[in-house]
Write a protein that holds these residues in place. Sequence first.
Motif: not given
Lengths: 1167, 449
Positions: A318-326, A753-754, A763-765
């Motif tokens: 949830a915290a880091a997927t925004i950085y995807g492949a890294r 990211n939502l 909270s839902l993300s």
Amino acid sequence: MYKNYTTKPWLLHPLYAKILLIMRLTMIILIATLMQVSASTFAQRITIDRHNVTLESVLKEIRKQTGYSFIYDARTVNDVQHVSVSVKDADLTDVLKRTLNGLDLTYEIEGKIVSIVKMKTLPVSPGNFAFQVTGIVTLKYGAPLGNVTVSVKGASLATMTNDDGTYSIEAPDPDVVLVFSFIGLKTQEIAIKGRKKIDVVLEEDVSNLDEVELVSTGYQRIKPERSTGSISTINEKQFNSRINTTDFVTGLQNKLPGLLVNNDIKYEEEPLFQIRGISTFNGVRKPLIVVDGYPTELDLESINPNEIESVTILKDAAAATIYGARSSNGVIVIERKKAKVGRSVVNFRATTSVKPKENYERYRWDKNGYKAIVENARVESDFQGSFLWEFLPDIYLGSYFTYPEPVNILAQGNAGVLTEAEVNQKLESLGAYNNTKDYSRLFQRNAVTQTYNVDMSGGNDKALYYFSANYVGGTSSLIKNDNNRFQLTGRTSFNLSKKLSVDVGLSYQESKNNAAPVPDIASLYPYERLQDANGNPAAVFNKSLVNPYYNQTIMAAGLFDNLYYPLQEVNEVSDKTHGINNRITADLRYKITDGLSINVGGVYERAKSESNYLATERSSVVRQLMNFYAEDDFIGGFKFNFPKGSFLRNNIGDTRSYTIRAQVNYDKLLGTDHAINVIAGGEIRDIVERSNSSAVLGYDDQTLVHQSVDYKYLETYTGNGMSVYAPLNPYVSYQDLFKLTYADNRFVSLYSNLIYTFKNRYSLSSSLRVDQSNLFGTDPKYQYKPLWSVGAAWNIDREKFMQDLKWLNSLKLRAAYGFNGNVAKNSLPQVIALTSYNYFNQNNPIPALSLLSQANSGLRWEKTNNINLGLDFSIFRNISGSFEYYRKKSTDLLANSQIDPSKGGSFAVVNQASVQNDGLEFNLNGTWISKRKFSWNTGLVMAYNANKVLQYYSPDPALRSRIIGRPLSAMFNYHHAGIDADGEMLITDKNGVTQKFTPELFTDNLSYAGSRIPMFNMGLSNRVDIGRFYFYAMVNYFGGMRAELPVPDVTAVRPLEGVNNYWKAPGDEANADILPKQRYLYSSWLGRSDKYTVNAAYFTLGDVTASYSFSGMGWTKKAGISNLEIKVQGSNLYTVALNKQNYSLATGSYAKSYLTPTYTFLVNVSF
Amino acid sequence: MLIIALMLGSCKKYLDIEPKGVQLLKTVQDYDQWLNSLEATTDLPEPVNLLADNTDVTNVDLPLNLVNERVFTWQAQFAEDQFVGEAAIWKDLYREIYYYNTVINKINEATDGTEEKKQSLKAEALLGRAYSYLYLVNLYGKPFNPATAASDLAVPFVTSHDLNDATPPRKSVKEIYDHIINDLTAAMPALPANNNANRFRGSKAAGYAVLARTYQYMGNHVKAAENAQLALNAGPKVIMDFTTMSSAQQIGDLTVRPDVMYARVSRAYNQEKVPTTSFLKSFDKTDLRLKFYYNNLGDFTFPTRGLVKYRSTGVLGGTATISWGPTVAEMELIIAETAARANDLSTALDHLDLLRKRRFPSGSYQKYVSGSQQDVLEKIMLERSFEFPYNGTRWIDMRRLNAEGNMPEVTRLDKNNNPIATLPPGSARYTLQIPVQVMLFNPGWTQNP
């Protein structure tokens, strides 16, 4: 108690405080001009002698003499008729003070303008001051706060707190309300209700300074209660309780649960620096480092610890997927200090660290080690027999016979050249000397590191700036080894309009590293002298590569001295590296409507490094190369194919990278219950890495002239056994001397990211990211496959049914599930070929290309499936913490795996392996005592990680690592079953049978012994503030790993304790600690037995820091110093290991039985 | 938004960059050199020789740990452990196929070169692949039997060069032969006119020669002879004349020899082999091939195993290696065999004589004559074993003989001369099992008995 308003009349009204703050901002912005202004202020001397005149006339006179303008309300000034002032050569402020003395007027100077304003006075009526209230005002973390306005609501009564936070106010009656206010902090109103003492904690006003409270993920800032992911943050105060000098990572050790930092334990040659275990075989293991919103490719040294405002680690999906492949290895988000409206400072920091020399007296070398060396030499010389002495100087054979000196002496005895008495006498005199003291004197020194850091920041709501300069100079404990670096950074922020703002950041760093070859003491036999009787450099055994007698033979023949003289070499060989790191960031934000904004920005980084390795013709490096390539010219001399002169090797590395990002942000409260925070954006990223090596031979560093060389001919020597005279010498390879590399990695990504929050309770993300790269294959099945995550959080404390629990401040439960990616760059989607020849036509080989690796369109990101459960709590007054569980299952890991042989090979690097990490984390932060003059805070971090390989097709039992079901860092050993009556090692094999050890038994009978890297780590820090002092101490624990003890070995250069305690006669085997009988290389096998495998858990006393603050003292105030601190710190003070031998991995080696501490002194001044 | 849209548009182009520092296959010349690779041309599986009845291994002892020992004794599986070790034989042939598939699939994307050159390289690759599949179908499938070929399982017909593609299922013996013939037929027009400069490369003669071998193994002897003749018409026609030479060194370099149609060897071509004593005894003492390729001949009674060694480069070494690929001699023997099977004995004996008269000293040479079809056929098979002793074809000839019921039992001896394995007529071991390392990845396949 004195009355504040009488000593500081001009500070009475809160408005004045604000004016002052704004003035200070202006002062800082104009710092350069201010200097001139103040200079002229003091230069303008005024002489007035007037009596009984109007105030106005005095002011006019001052204006005439100084050129300052005056602003005042004519009515107030005109009222004043009878002023007397008599001064000579006085400065402006002095004159003003004298002039206005006794009047209810005060003055303000801004630039060249002096304002005269009416002083607010309080009605002095002793009858009303029946009730006095005192107390202390502090910030949230306990720091006392000065200059806080304390006023009585509804009355014109006010005072301000002193710099130690104390105040005293006399209220008209015991029922009034006191108002505590300070810019940037939440104003508090407190009813006295008859209390005589009221302590107040002011909190920062989130609505004004929200970036302080929000958690930054690099892409966005989230309110903590809305976050669903696993995030840990360390703020500046926690980070700076210890003195951080050169690298920021050490300051994070055991402070953030899940982050494992350990420079003393290595995995695959690299020190540990990882978040939540190792989740890759060949890919990147380090966390992604993000500085001010953008990932950095620069060296970690480019991050100045003094500039760090906060460090946040993103651990789960949830915290880091925004950085995807890294993001598989977690993300470290560093926010650097920024200027803030309302705060302006010039800060200077200097530190000096000293690390004392090694104390070899405390090393675990055997006091009688020389005895073992001689005994071993006797075995060796007896084995070689009486001919050895003849072989040693032989021009053909001698090069293959090189032994330590005792063997040479014994060989002379065997050959009858020396009598037994002479041999013994020589051996004795050799052993009478031990070189530790001389080594320490000649090669070592106390390591000193100095850092200087200046930063200035300030600005107003239109423009903010932050500049810093940093210098680090360090000398290593080895002579002629040092490094220094200098960094300049600047960040500015402009609000161009209400809707548009721009941030620009620049950073420039230059570094220099000097290295020279200092031999490791472990490579020097204890009896070897570094200087001869005349003080000239002496040769040592290791790296000489030939025996001294053979050396004389070849020198007599016309070749060069092949021996290695450490004291000479250190002056003749240098390795200098010069690096430049640049980073430019720019961000443009545009606010479209309330809640909707876009930002476009990017980062450009360039890192260049150049290293020059220079070995002069006097160095053993060049002498040995010349000898290696020397060829008999058959006319009585030699042809030196490797030219005489210096050898210069130059290597240039150049990394360029950029990221460009465009992002839409939407942050809106819909009604009162629904909050939505959405970001969506796209990013392109390009990283180009190049390197270029070259060399010149026969070089003159003065004239820069060098000689031409037939490299093709040198190549025929290399590896072809053509060298006749010094075949064991090192050689050079053309491909290594002249080497070019180039890699271009490009990424295109889309992300979103939502976060949706209902009633601030639920909270839902969700986040989603698609990464594409030139590194990967074309199979659409994988190419557009997004990495995604979902998370949920429940702020339980905000439920109605929890409201009665007064001791509970907050309680949040969160869960997240999703995928992170990782890049492993050792394969390509295309067929890679290798140049070769078809040599069947012997005289004319046909050029050919052969297969290096197969095409794989399915090459893809490594993927980590992440489950995280977390509970955050805050209870009582000041205790907070969190508890987390995670499971990370990494699949599609690239590994050299067995493949279907029908695909054209038996092994290939494919996305096939799988690893799992499970873990628990706990952290607690408690302020047990928070009094005015005394507070005590404890931080505790614990993390457990279990790692295991789930899938891997590479069946190599001899390797015995990476076994399914075992950790990546697994250690295997066999069961030692004592020593038999012949002095031989016994082992218990896999069937439980005890038998004599043979190397053939080894691989089949290994069993799992444990992990080589810690599965558990813990950090406990305590800080006690007593008045102006604070004391801080950090204890670290690393456990859940095992280590192999080195076995005392007679063939060792410096044998360890117990080396003479080996089996000599039947019966000795009864002694459990005895070594087997001496046999060539037995120690490497013995070392893999469970007898020599120990629990490696250890504690260290990491840091002990003491600080004293002079801020707010009379003399500092007079000097215009807002803060002056001195700190002293001892680091790496003590270690204790949980094994019988007290072998702590923190010492770096078994031989070293103690930790070498580092002592640091710091001075920090703020203006 | 606009920026994102623009970004997506140019994304493919942005990512489509060529990596530096690695050798990729781009130009026609790259593919040309790719076909020169030793792995593609000189890496035929040596263990095929260990299956044959003329090979001896004299130090075999239980347990059979080594792959070579296990092949020699016709174990069902050659690797002891399904995880450890490689898929002997299979892996080498599919490695070669990988090279040819790469050319077949990618040559059209080569950035330069004429269409004609590309077609020519592709035709060579089709020929090379057909040659490898001919081995595979004859090792892992039953001998071609028109009645059962469509249902007898052989090997997967892998055409991809991408690791990401799944391995196709096993095809029938007939399907594999169809693929071989189709590929060779398709390749024929574009194959180079000759391979005089490098016999390891393809040519029309090489194409016809492989086709001749293919039909011979299928039992279609008429077509085999037709294609053998076409090969002889198209290419080299020389049979090296040993009578004018003193040693094999004079035969000349395999790469350019005029008697070789399609040069192929195994990686271990230069290793010494141990002939069985019975094989040695079947030679005529005056046969020059004994003198050229075998040492320690003694008085030609061959009393002890392992004393005589064979070397495919000739006893003196050099580059005159025996080719595993088709030669002029093989074509002559195919024509002879076809004629003998058609009971045209005079044609058969003439073609046999073309070879034999160059293998015996001219003074003592006598043309072989016989009126018995059976004797002539046996003589031709024997001649094949002398001419191609250790080039991978003997095992396939044994399979042909076994299918016809003409193959006697073969026995292996351990190091103490005790029998350790036998291969009875009709044994299931004449068809190799699919290696476990392959079955591991294809668990749905039916294993050979």
